[in-house]
Design an enzyme around this catalytic site. Structure first.
Site, PDB file in Angstrom:
ATOM      1  N   ARG A 101       0.884  -1.182   0.000  1.00 38.42           N
ATOM      2  CA  ARG A 101       0.000   0.000   0.000  1.00 38.42           C
ATOM      3  C   ARG A 101       0.910   1.216   0.000  1.00 38.42           C
ATOM      4  NH1 ARG A 101      -5.343   1.289   3.543  1.00 38.42           N
ATOM      5  NH2 ARG A 101      -6.093  -0.156   1.958  1.00 38.42           N
ATOM      6  N   HIS A 128      -7.234   0.403  -6.540  1.00 41.80           N
ATOM      7  CA  HIS A 128      -7.490  -0.466  -5.383  1.00 41.80           C
ATOM      8  C   HIS A 128      -8.150  -1.742  -5.921  1.00 41.80           C
ATOM      9  CE1 HIS A 128      -7.760  -1.614  -1.354  1.00 41.80           C
ATOM     10  NE2 HIS A 128      -8.645  -0.775  -0.872  1.00 41.80           N
ATOM     11  N   GLN A 131     -10.156  -4.264  -3.706  1.00 41.09           N
ATOM     12  CA  GLN A 131     -11.456  -3.723  -3.306  1.00 41.09           C
ATOM     13  C   GLN A 131     -12.479  -3.927  -4.424  1.00 41.09           C
ATOM     14  OE1 GLN A 131     -12.194  -1.936  -0.217  1.00 41.09           O
ATOM     15  NE2 GLN A 131     -14.208  -2.501  -0.989  1.00 41.09           N
ATOM     16  N   ASP A 223     -17.462   6.669  -1.740  1.00 39.62           N
ATOM     17  CA  ASP A 223     -16.203   6.562  -0.990  1.00 39.62           C
ATOM     18  C   ASP A 223     -15.915   7.954  -0.426  1.00 39.62           C
ATOM     19  OD1 ASP A 223     -13.721   5.783   0.011  1.00 39.62           O
ATOM     20  OD2 ASP A 223     -12.694   5.821  -1.929  1.00 39.62           O
ATOM     21  N   CYS A 263     -16.611   1.312   0.464  1.00 40.63           N
ATOM     22  CA  CYS A 263     -15.440   0.467   0.745  1.00 40.63           C
ATOM     23  C   CYS A 263     -14.988   0.586   2.202  1.00 40.63           C
ATOM     24  CB  CYS A 263     -14.303   0.837  -0.202  1.00 40.63           C
ATOM     25  SG  CYS A 263     -13.833   2.569  -0.098  1.00 40.63           S
ATOM     26  N   ARG A 291     -13.795  -8.952   1.477  1.00 44.42           N
ATOM     27  CA  ARG A 291     -12.396  -8.636   1.166  1.00 44.42           C
ATOM     28  C   ARG A 291     -11.515  -9.847   1.470  1.00 44.42           C
ATOM     29  NH1 ARG A 291     -10.354  -3.477   1.079  1.00 44.42           N
ATOM     30  NH2 ARG A 291      -8.433  -4.586   0.562  1.00 44.42           N
TER      31      ARG A 291
END
Ligand code: CP
Ligand code: NVA
Length: 304
Positions: A101, A128, A131, A223, A263, A291
């Site tokens: 990340r 992402h 996700q 988001d 998310c 996830r």
């Protein structure tokens, strides 16, 4: 040859279907995969905070019989203490895979270029992918199929949206996007999505009207307005995004049986109202749970 997952562009439509199908099996039969990655290990190089990505990868790996080691900013100061190249080359001697990340997508690309083990993007400023794959899984799980469904995304043209657009366009999910002017998704993503959609039949729409995209939607998605790394723009963004909240008015325009997705982490009262995120349409905790199941499938596909 090792395979990476840096963005949805690394996957074909069939790869995505394979991941979704394997996820279903992994979720339904946890014990069957308990030793599947015995003796394997992953490192989690995280420059930014995380709840879901860190915990789901760590615990997912343990549930597959493997081991995960968290390497936060204090351990691995990429670009400061050591170069991405040296980190990638050294960790490839210890680990079976790397989840990273980073602030900048180019750092993940640099890690992947030098690592001899698979590198998985756990979020960058650009993408992402874990996700988005997990979200597509959640939608398919909820509705039983992705056919004739429309996802309406309202909010920032950010990393999560870039990956959702690509995944939807590849798999054949219709997607309608409403962002404020100046906060549109990445131009290259839009270009690629238009190409992908020719093969899948996915209908794409990009607009600046939350009401127009919410109308008749099967999925409402949002988001945060201020992603990690953009904190200095918070004040300006609050103004620009004011009319882009998913609230009861927006929910009222979508189909009655629509699902609401985020998310997470959510900023309740900003991009989504409490009433909507806590409504019976909301599937945000299923989304978070999935996830882990999807990432287990990704690890099985890339590490085995
Ligand atoms: N959705 C998501 O990636 O959450 P985290 O930032 O907590 O990992
Ligand atoms: N767009 C958000 C997603 C967090 C999971 C961010 O990058 O901060």
């Amino acid at each position: 040859m090792k395979k990476d997952l840096l963005s949805i562009g690394d996957l074909t439509k069939n790869d995505i279907i394979d991941i979704l199908d394997l996820t279903k099996k992994v979720k339904a039969n946890k014990s069957k995969y308990a030793d599947a990655l015995k003796g394997s290990s992953i490192g989690l190089i995280f420059q930014k905070p995380s709840n879901r990505t860190r915990v789901s990868f760590e615990i997912g790996m343990v549930q597959l019989g493997g081991y995960a080691v968290y390497l936060g900013p204090n351990e691995i100061d990429m670009g400061g203490r050591e170069s991405a190249k040296d980190i990638a080359c050294v960790l490839s001697r210890y680990l079976s895979g790397i989840v990273a990340r980073t602030y900048e997508h180019k750092d993940i690309k640099e890690l992947a270029k030098h690592a001899t083990v698979p590198v998985i993007n756990g979020l960058s400023d650009f993408a992402h992918p874990c996700q988005a794959l997990s979200d597509i899984f959640t939608i398919r799980e909820h509705f039983g199929s992705l056919k004739n469904l429309t996802l309406a995304y309202i909010g920032d043209g950010n990393n999560v949206l870039n990956s959702l657009i690509c995944a939807s366009a590849k798999i054949g999910l219709n997607i309608k996007v409403a962002t404020p002017r100046g906060y549109e998704p990445n131009k290259e993503v839009i270009y690629l999505a238009k190409l992908f959609s020719k093969g899948s039949g996915s209908a794409l729409q990009f607009s600046h009207s939350p009401e127009a995209v919410a109308m008749g939607a099967d999925v409402l998605y949002t988001d945060v307005w201020v992603s990690m790394g953009h904190e200095d723009e918070a004040k300006k963004r609050m103004k620009a995004f004011k009319a882009f909240q998913i609230n009861d008015n927006i929910l009222g325009l979508a189909k009655k049986e629509c699902i609401v997705m985020h998310c997470l982490p959510a900023h309740r009262g900003q991009e989504i109202s409490d009433s909507v995120i806590d409504s019976c349409n909301s599937v945000v905790y299923d989304q978070a749970e999935n996830r882990m199941h999807v990432e287990k499938a990704i690890l099985l596909k890339l590490l085995k």
